[in-house]
Design an enzyme around this catalytic site. Structure first.
Site, short mmCIF file in Angstrom:
data_model
loop_
_atom_site.label_atom_id
_atom_site.label_comp_id
_atom_site.label_asym_id
_atom_site.label_seq_id
_atom_site.Cartn_x
_atom_site.Cartn_y
_atom_site.Cartn_z
N LYS A 84 0.82 -1.20 0.00
CA LYS A 84 0.00 0.00 0.00
C LYS A 84 0.86 1.25 0.00
O LYS A 84 1.96 1.29 0.57
CB LYS A 84 -0.91 0.01 1.24
CG LYS A 84 -1.86 -1.16 1.31
CD LYS A 84 -2.83 -1.18 0.15
CE LYS A 84 -3.79 -2.34 0.27
NZ LYS A 84 -4.74 -2.42 -0.87
N HIS A 222 -9.09 -8.62 -8.71
CA HIS A 222 -8.99 -8.31 -7.29
C HIS A 222 -9.68 -9.42 -6.50
O HIS A 222 -10.56 -10.10 -7.02
CB HIS A 222 -9.68 -6.97 -7.05
CG HIS A 222 -10.10 -6.72 -5.63
ND1 HIS A 222 -11.34 -7.08 -5.15
CD2 HIS A 222 -9.45 -6.13 -4.61
CE1 HIS A 222 -11.44 -6.72 -3.89
NE2 HIS A 222 -10.31 -6.15 -3.52
#
Length: 289
Positions: A84, A222
């Site tokens: 991230k 995803h």
């Protein structure tokens, strides 16, 4: 009723994926093979490229926790990773990226995910700073429906961009490829059949990509769980995300599945094989006890 996609898309996905599970078990075969046959692909792919997603922010971290996390994934057989960004300032995030690359071995082994938090100016600033790392991809820089931002970023960043996990219909995907600046030779599509009405709608999304000259080999859904893995194998997509250590009990695959050189062999268990993931099947059993 077209339009107004949202939670109902995910509810419909749950129902449709359950039907795939039932049909596969009736035929005593994995869902991946049922999907491959239904869409005239013949056989499923027996192994799938996978990458380990994680790399969140740790309280008071000095980068050692991030390095150790990626090292654990390497020891488990992964060769590509995702972390991230956007939860710290640009300078700090660049330090974190450099720490991750030290373990991953190359920027080509590392993708970064901003979870849609950047304005165009911030996205361009990050793109400029990250250009030198030659990352695997830069994921979801801005709002998933801000096609103008994505198009502008594609002109200012030579590396691969990834987006799509929050697009729930084939019309959204059509708009992405027409107006979002997507480049057929590098950019990644992450639409998730578990969020977008299921496999049937997802195949319509693939049709939108392929009709505009894009390859399904650039589709990396995803999700990071068994359901996504079977869809990737059955439809011959580029690869599959997985979460080895978070989002449990859904994250990750079966307990006994082995990763080697960034690949995983598909199981032969009928259906999705939930019974081979102990923490997940235990939760299912609680519902019927």
């Amino acid at each position: 009723k077209p339009g107004g996609h949202g939670d109902r898309a995910q509810a419909a996905s749950a129902i449709e994926l359950a039907i795939w599970e039932i049909n596969a078990r009736l035929d005593d075969e994995p869902v991946s093979q049922t999907i491959a046959k239904y869409f005239d692909r013949g056989a499923r792919e027996e192994s799938v490229a996978v990458y380990a997603a994680g790399g969140y922010y740790y309280d008071g971290e000095n980068d050692s926790a991030l390095r150790n996390e990626i090292a654990r994934y390497q020891d488990a057989g992964f060769t590509k990773f995702k972390m991230k960004i956007g939860g710290a300032d640009l300078k700090r995030d660049m330090q974190r990226i450099e720490a991750a690359i030290e373990v991953a071995g190359s920027g080509q082994n590392l993708a970064v995910d901003a979870n849609g938090r950047f304005s165009l100016n911030d996205a361009l600033a990050y793109a400029s700073a990250m250009q030198k790392y030659k990352l695997w991809w830069f994921e979801e820089a801005g709002d998933p429906l801000d096609f103008e931002l994505n198009a502008a970023l594609s002109k200012g960043y030579s590396g691969a961009l990834a987006t799509g996990e929050n697009l729930f219909s084939h019309q959204d995907v059509k708009n992405l490829v027409l107006f979002g600046g997507a480049r057929p030779d590098r950019d990644i599509f992450q639409m998730d059949p578990g969020l977008s009405y299921g496999v049937t709608e997802y195949v319509k999304m693939l049709h939108e990509l392929e009709s505009q000259g894009f390859s399904r080999r650039f589709a990396f859904p995803h999700g990071g769980q068994l359901m996504g893995l079977h869809v990737v194998s059955g439809l011959g997509l580029g690869g599959c995300e997985t979460y080895p250590s978070i989002f449990q009990p859904m994250g990750g695959f079966a307990d006994d599945m082995k990763f080697e050189n960034g690949q995983v062999s598909m199981p032969d268990t009928p259906g999705f094989g939930f019974e081979r993931k102990s923490n997940l099947i235990n939760e299912f059993l609680k519902l019927v006890s």
